[in-house]
Design a protein around this motif. Structure first.
Motif, PDB file in Angstrom:
ATOM      1  N   TYR A 281       0.726  -1.255   0.060  1.00  0.00           N
ATOM      2  CA  TYR A 281       0.061   0.145  -0.221  1.00  0.00           C
ATOM      3  C   TYR A 281       0.839   1.274   0.059  1.00  0.00           C
ATOM      4  O   TYR A 281       0.054   2.390   0.122  1.00  0.00           O
ATOM      5  N   ALA A 282       2.097   1.282  -0.012  1.00  0.00           N
ATOM      6  CA  ALA A 282       2.841   2.427   0.053  1.00  0.00           C
ATOM      7  C   ALA A 282       3.966   2.611  -0.982  1.00  0.00           C
ATOM      8  O   ALA A 282       5.039   3.074  -1.117  1.00  0.00           O
ATOM      9  N   THR A 283       3.490   1.954  -2.178  1.00  0.00           N
ATOM     10  CA  THR A 283       4.207   2.261  -3.572  1.00  0.00           C
ATOM     11  C   THR A 283       3.516   2.869  -4.655  1.00  0.00           C
ATOM     12  O   THR A 283       2.135   2.988  -4.504  1.00  0.00           O
ATOM     13  N   ARG A 284       4.053   3.387  -5.817  1.00  0.00           N
ATOM     14  CA  ARG A 284       3.724   3.955  -6.582  1.00  0.00           C
ATOM     15  C   ARG A 284       2.522   2.888  -7.356  1.00  0.00           C
ATOM     16  O   ARG A 284       1.634   3.206  -7.788  1.00  0.00           O
ATOM     17  N   PHE A 285       3.056   1.718  -7.632  1.00  0.00           N
ATOM     18  CA  PHE A 285       2.439   0.555  -8.329  1.00  0.00           C
ATOM     19  C   PHE A 285       1.069   0.408  -7.532  1.00  0.00           C
ATOM     20  O   PHE A 285       0.003   0.396  -8.204  1.00  0.00           O
ATOM     21  N   SER A 286       1.085   0.238  -6.274  1.00  0.00           N
ATOM     22  CA  SER A 286      -0.157   0.182  -5.599  1.00  0.00           C
ATOM     23  C   SER A 286      -1.054   1.308  -5.759  1.00  0.00           C
ATOM     24  O   SER A 286      -2.320   1.261  -5.612  1.00  0.00           O
ATOM     25  N   GLU A 287      -0.628   2.540  -5.836  1.00  0.00           N
ATOM     26  CA  GLU A 287      -1.604   3.595  -5.888  1.00  0.00           C
ATOM     27  C   GLU A 287      -2.159   3.730  -7.214  1.00  0.00           C
ATOM     28  O   GLU A 287      -3.069   4.606  -7.707  1.00  0.00           O
ATOM     29  N   ILE A 290      -5.705   2.676  -7.585  1.00  0.00           N
ATOM     30  CA  ILE A 290      -6.951   3.734  -6.653  1.00  0.00           C
ATOM     31  C   ILE A 290      -7.253   4.984  -7.879  1.00  0.00           C
ATOM     32  O   ILE A 290      -6.073   5.573  -8.228  1.00  0.00           O
ATOM     33  N   PRO A 291      -8.524   5.274  -7.828  1.00  0.00           N
ATOM     34  CA  PRO A 291      -8.888   6.431  -8.606  1.00  0.00           C
ATOM     35  C   PRO A 291      -8.606   7.624  -7.815  1.00  0.00           C
ATOM     36  O   PRO A 291      -8.785   7.490  -6.674  1.00  0.00           O
ATOM     37  N   LYS A 292      -7.565   8.424  -8.459  1.00  0.00           N
ATOM     38  CA  LYS A 292      -7.109   9.511  -7.542  1.00  0.00           C
ATOM     39  C   LYS A 292      -7.458  10.808  -8.202  1.00  0.00           C
ATOM     40  O   LYS A 292      -8.020  11.095  -9.467  1.00  0.00           O
ATOM     41  N   PRO A 293      -7.786  12.014  -7.304  1.00  0.00           N
ATOM     42  CA  PRO A 293      -8.210  13.190  -7.884  1.00  0.00           C
ATOM     43  C   PRO A 293      -7.228  13.787  -8.801  1.00  0.00           C
ATOM     44  O   PRO A 293      -5.926  13.628  -8.644  1.00  0.00           O
ATOM     45  N   GLU A 294      -7.864  14.565  -9.644  1.00  0.00           N
ATOM     46  CA  GLU A 294      -6.780  14.993 -10.877  1.00  0.00           C
ATOM     47  C   GLU A 294      -6.021  13.993 -11.651  1.00  0.00           C
ATOM     48  O   GLU A 294      -5.068  14.645 -12.013  1.00  0.00           O
ATOM     49  N   ILE A 500      -3.364   7.277  -0.904  1.00  0.00           N
ATOM     50  CA  ILE A 500      -2.664   7.993  -2.003  1.00  0.00           C
ATOM     51  C   ILE A 500      -1.713   9.267  -1.478  1.00  0.00           C
ATOM     52  O   ILE A 500      -1.854  10.216  -2.163  1.00  0.00           O
ATOM     53  N   SER A 501      -0.971   8.759  -0.403  1.00  0.00           N
ATOM     54  CA  SER A 501      -0.124   9.909  -0.042  1.00  0.00           C
ATOM     55  C   SER A 501       1.091  10.233  -0.789  1.00  0.00           C
ATOM     56  O   SER A 501       1.647  11.432  -0.804  1.00  0.00           O
ATOM     57  N   ILE A 502       1.420   9.242  -1.615  1.00  0.00           N
ATOM     58  CA  ILE A 502       2.375   9.481  -2.830  1.00  0.00           C
ATOM     59  C   ILE A 502       1.794  10.428  -3.749  1.00  0.00           C
ATOM     60  O   ILE A 502       2.561  11.243  -4.208  1.00  0.00           O
ATOM     61  N   TRP A 503       0.642  10.247  -4.197  1.00  0.00           N
ATOM     62  CA  TRP A 503       0.091  11.378  -5.344  1.00  0.00           C
ATOM     63  C   TRP A 503       0.040  12.544  -4.670  1.00  0.00           C
ATOM     64  O   TRP A 503       0.084  13.553  -5.265  1.00  0.00           O
ATOM     65  N   TYR A 504      -0.471  12.711  -3.248  1.00  0.00           N
ATOM     66  CA  TYR A 504      -0.513  14.027  -2.379  1.00  0.00           C
ATOM     67  C   TYR A 504       0.665  14.577  -2.463  1.00  0.00           C
ATOM     68  O   TYR A 504       1.181  16.043  -2.771  1.00  0.00           O
TER      69      TYR A 504
END
Length: 537
Positions: A281-287, A290-294, A500-504
């Motif tokens: 849950y803490a990698t770019r692939f895991s994110e 997940i549908p992310k904003p923007e 989505i902490s990486i996306w943020y």
């Protein structure tokens, strides 16, 4: 402060002759982090702290409380834990770590202790126009006519009880950072059926915040050899049940009863599970799942295509937890999926030996939707009665009421959202309240991670490294993040970026002009876990 042509506050470039006058309210973990980053960028803020020491929720807590995450997940990027610190530090370890951090970076010199904030008001005008709105304690000869903040404070330099009008002064600042957080100060209390409130109970009722403020002798007197009922099933309630169980060993002891409305997926207190979680849950692939904003069209297609994988990973973790923990045996299997609770930061860590105490009968679990008091204890919705001497409410805190108690009605009304939560641009700035940042409401699995990213962003903004977009753009982006939270989890009243902490962090990096790709190669970039240490300045 000045406003740009798009209607948004240009905080970075507004003060050409001097640095902005910045006030931070609260010297907990978030407040000292914000102060440190501002100092690093040449801005010396004033930090107002009502207590006599730093630490926030860690200043006064339960004797058994430890970090819910391993120390490496709760670590400032430029200040490591000292050698020999336990993997899961105690509350004493955390207090010492925060104090050492604040001392090293000169934060302590900026703090005004025992300085309680009574009221906060946005100002835009001369003294005579302000007096009707701010009361009679406005004693400055003049104030900045640009938009800023007036803060009414009460200073306790004597250590004695102060009356309402003692040592009250107004302070003036260009920019205000509220680091009061969601936890502590104002308890969230349950609602009770008619005629079944705590006033009918002959015993003692208190909230976990009151319990945390007791000294050791008072705690021992309160729960030793007493019939204790703890209400709740999150971190505070779990710790309280363990402490009550510890105090009631021996022939005169009584089991502690936990009353809760819904179960939560729990995190085992071990490094194996933390390692599994970091790679799942803490990698770019895991994110990518997940549908992310923007996120744009391509990433939307990818996240839709990978939805079955996200569901499968959630089920895998659920099976692991059901195999590792006796959740079925004790009726603790949640209705929500693991991902839904992960995405809402609703994953309490299990205290050491908790299930052993349940197995031995020292802790009893009771799930019920409604309950109330009778003169000798608790009565459940099915009519069962649980006799008690002490009832401790581990029902959490009301962070939004803390905001309401400080801000004037005009400002607080702007913060309210009909769907719950507080919509903030980058989790920090409300588009319609100029020169105000709210920290601590943007949560992650490790709140230190979210706090330090926010502190970096604010320090760059206030030192003129970038400016805010228009109000319209900030509103649109805030709404998209609110929609993500609403769609990702049923607990959408909380603003959690954990999934989505990486996306943020990517959005923060773009604003700061940093490369958001922090790993050495493409393989690590996709599959290696990200942490706060990847964002060292």
């Amino acid at each position: 402060m000045v406003t740009n042509h798009t209607g948004s506050t240009n905080m970075g470039s507004s003060q050409k002759s001097r640095s902005p006058l910045v006030c931070i309210v609260g010297a907990g973990m978030t407040g000292i982090c914000a102060c440190k980053h501002l100092l690093q960028h040449g801005i010396r803020p004033v930090v107002l702290e009502a207590q006599s020491e730093i630490g926030g929720v860690w200043r006064q807590t339960f004797a058994s409380t430890k970090l819910q995450t391993p120390r490496d997940s709760f670590q400032f990027s430029d200040y490591l834990w000292p050698p020999g610190t336990p993997v899961y530090p105690t509350h004493v370890d955390v207090k010492q770590y925060l104090h050492s951090y604040a001392s090293k970076f000169g934060v302590l010199d900026c703090i005004r202790f025992k300085c309680k904030v009574l009221q906060i008001a946005q100002i835009s005008g001369p003294r005579d126009e302000l007096r009707p709105h701010l009361g009679n304690c406005l004693d400055a000869e003049s104030v900045n006519k640009d938009c800023g903040w007036a803060i009414c404070v009460q200073v306790d330099s004597s250590g004695n009880h102060l009356d309402a009008d003692d040592n009250v002064n107004w302070l003036y600042f260009d920019f205000l950072i509220l680091c009061i957080g969601r936890y502590g100060d104002i308890p969230k209390l349950p609602t009770y059926p008619p005629s079944k409130g705590p006033d009918v109970f002959r015993g003692k009722v208190l909230h976990s915040i009151e319990y945390a403020n007791l000294d050791d002798n008072s705690v021992r007197s309160l729960v030793h050899n007493k019939r204790v009922v703890v209400v709740g099933m999150m971190k505070s309630a779990l710790d309280l049940a363990m402490e009550a169980s510890n105090a009631n060993q021996g022939k005169n002891g009584h089991p502690c009863t936990m009353i809760f409305r819904s179960a939560h997926w729990m995190r085992p207190d071990n490094r194996t599970f933390s390692l599994i979680m970091s790679y799942l849950y803490a990698t770019r692939f895991s994110e990518l799942m997940i549908p992310k904003p923007e996120q744009g069209l391509l990433l939307s297609i990818i996240s839709t295509f990978l939805t079955p994988m996200r569901w499968g990973i959630s089920k895998f973790v659920e099976m692991f937890l059901l195999y590792s923990l006796p959740l079925r045996q004790f009726g603790l299997v949640p209705e929500e999926t693991f991902f839904e609770q992960y995405a809402s930061c609703q994953l309490p860590a299990i205290p050491e030996s908790f299930f052993e105490r349940v197995q031995e009968g020292h802790i009893k679990l009771c799930k019920t939707r409604n309950w109330g008091f009778f003169e000798n204890g608790i009565v459940l919705e099915d009519g069962r009665q649980i006799e008690a001497d002490v009832v401790i409410l581990g029902t959490g805190y009301d962070g939004e009421k803390k905001l309401m108690s400080l801000l004037q009605k005009t400002e607080y009304t702007k913060l309210q959202n009909s769907e719950g939560g507080i919509p903030l641009y980058r989790g920090l700035i409300h588009p319609h309240i100029q020169n105000l940042a709210i920290m601590g409401f943007n949560e992650a699995l490790s709140n230190l991670y979210a706090s330090e990213m926010g502190a970096r962003w604010l320090a760059h903004l206030l030192s003129g490294k970038f400016t805010l977009p228009s109000i319209e753009i900030m509103e649109k982006m805030s709404q998209k993040w609110n929609e993500y939270i609403k769609n990702a989890t049923p607990f959408h009243q909380r603003s959690c970026i954990g999934a989505i902490s990486i996306w943020y962090s990517d959005q923060v990096c773009h604003d700061l002009g940093w490369n958001p790709r922090r790993k050495r190669n493409i393989f690590q970039e996709l599959f290696a876990p990200y942490s706060n240490m990847d964002y060292r300045d």
